[in-house]
Design an enzyme around this catalytic site. Sequence first.
Site, mmCIF file in Angstrom:
data_model
loop_
_atom_site.group_PDB
_atom_site.id
_atom_site.type_symbol
_atom_site.label_atom_id
_atom_site.label_comp_id
_atom_site.label_asym_id
_atom_site.label_seq_id
_atom_site.Cartn_x
_atom_site.Cartn_y
_atom_site.Cartn_z
ATOM 1 N N VAL A 15 -18.084 -22.944 5.305
ATOM 2 C CA VAL A 15 -18.539 -23.812 6.400
ATOM 3 C C VAL A 15 -18.245 -25.273 6.082
ATOM 4 O O VAL A 15 -18.617 -26.162 6.838
ATOM 5 C CB VAL A 15 -20.061 -23.616 6.654
ATOM 6 C CG1 VAL A 15 -20.369 -22.188 7.055
ATOM 7 C CG2 VAL A 15 -20.897 -24.020 5.432
ATOM 8 N N ALA A 62 -8.477 -19.984 -8.017
ATOM 9 C CA ALA A 62 -7.536 -20.043 -6.881
ATOM 10 C C ALA A 62 -6.664 -21.287 -6.963
ATOM 11 O O ALA A 62 -5.494 -21.268 -6.567
ATOM 12 C CB ALA A 62 -8.329 -20.049 -5.579
ATOM 13 N N THR A 74 -14.302 -15.016 -3.197
ATOM 14 C CA THR A 74 -15.544 -14.503 -2.591
ATOM 15 C C THR A 74 -16.124 -13.392 -3.458
ATOM 16 O O THR A 74 -15.381 -12.597 -4.029
ATOM 17 C CB THR A 74 -15.334 -14.015 -1.138
ATOM 18 O OG1 THR A 74 -16.543 -13.380 -0.678
ATOM 19 C CG2 THR A 74 -14.174 -13.060 -0.976
ATOM 20 N N HIS A 123 -18.445 -17.969 9.628
ATOM 21 C CA HIS A 123 -19.848 -18.370 9.489
ATOM 22 C C HIS A 123 -20.155 -19.752 10.060
ATOM 23 O O HIS A 123 -21.146 -20.368 9.684
ATOM 24 C CB HIS A 123 -20.276 -18.286 8.006
ATOM 25 C CG HIS A 123 -20.258 -16.888 7.459
ATOM 26 N ND1 HIS A 123 -20.238 -16.584 6.109
ATOM 27 C CD2 HIS A 123 -20.255 -15.683 8.102
ATOM 28 C CE1 HIS A 123 -20.225 -15.268 5.952
ATOM 29 N NE2 HIS A 123 -20.227 -14.696 7.136
HETATM 30 C C1 BJW Z 1 -13.750 -18.647 -7.748
HETATM 31 C C2 BJW Z 1 -13.602 -19.865 -8.375
HETATM 32 C C3 BJW Z 1 -12.325 -20.409 -8.345
HETATM 33 C C4 BJW Z 1 -15.636 -19.349 -8.595
HETATM 34 N N1 BJW Z 1 -11.332 -19.742 -7.739
HETATM 35 N N2 BJW Z 1 -12.748 -18.003 -7.159
HETATM 36 C C5 BJW Z 1 -23.705 -3.954 5.880
HETATM 37 C C6 BJW Z 1 -24.183 -3.538 4.657
HETATM 38 C C7 BJW Z 1 -25.206 -4.224 4.018
HETATM 39 C C8 BJW Z 1 -25.778 -5.355 4.603
HETATM 40 C C9 BJW Z 1 -25.307 -5.763 5.813
HETATM 41 C C10 BJW Z 1 -24.291 -5.074 6.443
HETATM 42 N N3 BJW Z 1 -24.029 -5.715 7.617
HETATM 43 C C11 BJW Z 1 -24.824 -6.786 7.723
HETATM 44 C C12 BJW Z 1 -25.629 -6.835 6.648
HETATM 45 C C13 BJW Z 1 -26.679 -7.866 6.404
HETATM 46 C C14 BJW Z 1 -26.120 -9.157 5.864
HETATM 47 C C15 BJW Z 1 -25.499 -8.912 4.488
HETATM 48 O O1 BJW Z 1 -24.311 -8.841 4.304
HETATM 49 N N4 BJW Z 1 -26.319 -8.826 3.459
HETATM 50 C C16 BJW Z 1 -25.820 -8.617 2.084
HETATM 51 C C17 BJW Z 1 -26.308 -9.758 1.178
HETATM 52 C C18 BJW Z 1 -26.228 -7.264 1.619
HETATM 53 N N5 BJW Z 1 -25.138 -9.731 6.779
HETATM 54 C C19 BJW Z 1 -25.479 -10.451 7.843
HETATM 55 O O2 BJW Z 1 -26.661 -10.616 8.128
HETATM 56 C C20 BJW Z 1 -24.369 -11.010 8.710
HETATM 57 N N6 BJW Z 1 -24.641 -10.690 10.061
HETATM 58 C C21 BJW Z 1 -24.289 -9.509 10.608
HETATM 59 O O3 BJW Z 1 -23.628 -8.696 10.019
HETATM 60 O O4 BJW Z 1 -24.739 -9.345 11.901
HETATM 61 C C22 BJW Z 1 -24.856 -8.017 12.386
HETATM 62 C C23 BJW Z 1 -26.161 -7.474 11.826
HETATM 63 C C24 BJW Z 1 -27.316 -8.190 12.013
HETATM 64 C C25 BJW Z 1 -28.506 -7.703 11.468
HETATM 65 C C26 BJW Z 1 -28.516 -6.531 10.724
HETATM 66 C C27 BJW Z 1 -27.311 -5.825 10.553
HETATM 67 C C28 BJW Z 1 -26.126 -6.305 11.114
HETATM 68 C C29 BJW Z 1 -24.361 -12.528 8.630
HETATM 69 C C30 BJW Z 1 -24.025 -13.044 7.287
HETATM 70 C C31 BJW Z 1 -24.107 -14.571 7.265
HETATM 71 C C32 BJW Z 1 -23.928 -15.119 5.873
HETATM 72 N N7 BJW Z 1 -24.263 -16.492 5.890
HETATM 73 C C33 BJW Z 1 -24.053 -17.284 4.685
HETATM 74 C C34 BJW Z 1 -24.680 -18.663 4.940
HETATM 75 C C35 BJW Z 1 -23.791 -19.421 5.920
HETATM 76 C C36 BJW Z 1 -24.321 -20.753 6.186
HETATM 77 C C37 BJW Z 1 -24.348 -21.615 4.986
HETATM 78 O O5 BJW Z 1 -23.313 -21.910 4.376
HETATM 79 O O6 BJW Z 1 -25.441 -22.028 4.649
HETATM 80 O O7 BJW Z 1 -22.672 -17.395 4.389
HETATM 81 S S1 BJW Z 1 -24.730 -16.564 3.203
HETATM 82 C C38 BJW Z 1 -23.449 -17.137 2.131
HETATM 83 O O8 BJW Z 1 -22.743 -16.009 1.577
HETATM 84 C C39 BJW Z 1 -22.458 -17.878 3.035
HETATM 85 C C40 BJW Z 1 -21.150 -17.402 2.505
HETATM 86 O O9 BJW Z 1 -20.135 -17.602 3.467
HETATM 87 C C41 BJW Z 1 -21.419 -15.975 2.152
HETATM 88 C C42 BJW Z 1 -20.446 -15.371 1.179
HETATM 89 O O10 BJW Z 1 -20.496 -16.021 -0.060
HETATM 90 P P1 BJW Z 1 -19.156 -16.227 -0.883
HETATM 91 O O11 BJW Z 1 -18.257 -17.137 -0.150
HETATM 92 O O12 BJW Z 1 -18.613 -14.933 -1.301
HETATM 93 O O13 BJW Z 1 -19.710 -17.089 -2.127
HETATM 94 P P2 BJW Z 1 -20.354 -16.575 -3.508
HETATM 95 O O14 BJW Z 1 -21.033 -17.730 -4.119
HETATM 96 O O15 BJW Z 1 -21.141 -15.348 -3.319
HETATM 97 O O16 BJW Z 1 -19.087 -16.179 -4.390
HETATM 98 C C43 BJW Z 1 -18.179 -17.135 -4.882
HETATM 99 C C44 BJW Z 1 -17.083 -16.412 -5.626
HETATM 100 O O17 BJW Z 1 -16.108 -17.352 -6.020
HETATM 101 C C45 BJW Z 1 -17.567 -15.718 -6.924
HETATM 102 O O18 BJW Z 1 -17.080 -14.368 -6.936
HETATM 103 C C46 BJW Z 1 -16.914 -16.516 -8.031
HETATM 104 O O19 BJW Z 1 -16.537 -15.730 -9.168
HETATM 105 C C47 BJW Z 1 -15.695 -17.032 -7.328
HETATM 106 N N8 BJW Z 1 -15.138 -18.269 -7.892
HETATM 107 N N9 BJW Z 1 -14.867 -20.227 -8.895
HETATM 108 C C48 BJW Z 1 -11.618 -18.516 -7.164
HETATM 109 N N10 BJW Z 1 -12.088 -21.586 -8.953
#
Ligand code: BJW
Length: 242
Positions: free
Chosen positions: A99, A231, A188, A115
Site C-alpha cells: 500500500v 529482491a 511476500t 490491498h
Molecule cells: C524480502 C526482503 C527483501 C524481507 N527482498 N524479500 C483462506 C484461508 C485462510 C484465511 C483466509 C482465507 N481467505 C481469507 C482469509 C482471511 C484473511 C487471511 O488471509 N488470513 C490469514 C492471516 C490466515 N484474509 C482476508 O481477510 C482478506 N480478505 C478476504 O479474503 O475477503 C474475503 C473473506 C472475508 C472474510 C472471511 C473470508 C474471506 C483481506 C486481507 C487483507 C490484508 N491486509 C493487510 C493490511 C493492509 C493494510 C495495511 O497495509 O495496513 O495487508 S495485512 C498485511 O499482510 C498487508 C500485507 O499486504 C499482507 C501480506 O504481507 P506481506 O506483504 O507478505 O508481508 P510480510 O511482512 O508478511 O512478509 C514479508 C516477506 O518479505 C517475508 O517473507 C520476508 O522474508 C521477505 N523479505 N526482506 C525480498 N529484501
Amino acid sequence: MEDLVRRLTPEARITVLTGAGVSAASGVPTFRGKDGLWKNFRPEALATAEAFGRDPSLVWEWYAWRRFRIATCEPNAAHLVLADWSVRFPNFRLITQNVDGLHERAGTQNIIRLHGSIWEVACWQGCGKSPKRWRDDTVTFKQMPPRCPYCGGLIRPGVVWFGETLETNIVSQAMNAMKCDVFMTIGTSAVVYPAAGFIEQARANGAYTVEINPEATPATRSVDLPLSGGAETILPTIAASL
Ligand code: BJW
Ligand code: ZN
C-alpha cells in the site's frame, strides 16, 4: 536462473506478485519480520475494522507512523527493475499487496493493487457526501484521529483490512493475470489470502513459478525456482542477464 532468463521473452506472459519485502531495502518495515512489529502489536490486531471501531486513535497512530516512514523512502533497485519490465514486456502484469505507493513512484504501469493505498482515505461512516475513497497525502494530520472534510465524522485508511473483501474488479484482474507463462512471487510471506493462493492458481494454469525471498515461506518448496536473497539484488542480476 538460466532457465528463467530463457523464459523471459518479449512474447512471454509474465505476472509478478509483490509483498512488503520488495520495499524492505527502501526502509519500509515489513509486517511479520522482527522490525515489522509496531509497539508489540501484530498486524492482525490492528488491520481490522473491529480494531478501528474499538480504538480509532490507536489504529490511526499506526498508520500515521507508517505514512511518516514511507514518505522518507525512495523506490529501490527491485522497484526500478519491475517498472522497466512493465514497459519492456507487452504481457507483463504486476499484482501488489503493498500500500506504500513505491511501485507507482518507480513508474510501474498497470498495477493491480490488491490491498488499496495508504495514501487514500474513506469516510468511516460512509456519509454519502464524500467520494467512496480519495487521495490524502498528509503526513502529519492536524487532528488525530483525522476527520472527514464532508461530514466531520471519522475517516479511515483506504486499505483492505482482514475480514474485508477485495474489490471484485481487482480480484478478476488478478485472476486474469494468473493465466501466464512465468509467475514470480517476490518479498511476500505467502500467508495472507487470497494473494497466498495465487501461486497455486498460476501453476494450475501451467506457469513456471519463481520465488524471490531471503527466508523460506510456505511457497518455497512448491515453486519451480526458489531464489534465496533480497529482491533488490536478485532482480537486477536477472535483468542484467536479459
Ligand atoms: C524480502 C526482503 C527483501 C524481507 N527482498 N524479500 C483462506 C484461508 C485462510 C484465511 C483466509 C482465507 N481467505 C481469507 C482469509 C482471511 C484473511 C487471511 O488471509 N488470513 C490469514 C492471516 C490466515 N484474509 C482476508 O481477510 C482478506 N480478505 C478476504 O479474503 O475477503 C474475503 C473473506 C472475508 C472474510 C472471511 C473470508 C474471506 C483481506 C486481507 C487483507 C490484508 N491486509 C493487510 C493490511 C493492509 C493494510 C495495511 O497495509 O495496513 O495487508 S495485512 C498485511 O499482510 C498487508 C500485507 O499486504 C499482507 C501480506 O504481507 P506481506 O506483504 O507478505 O508481508 P510480510 O511482512 O508478511 O512478509 C514479508 C516477506 O518479505 C517475508 O517473507 C520476508 O522474508 C521477505 N523479505 N526482506 C525480498 N529484501
Ligand atoms: Zn463523511
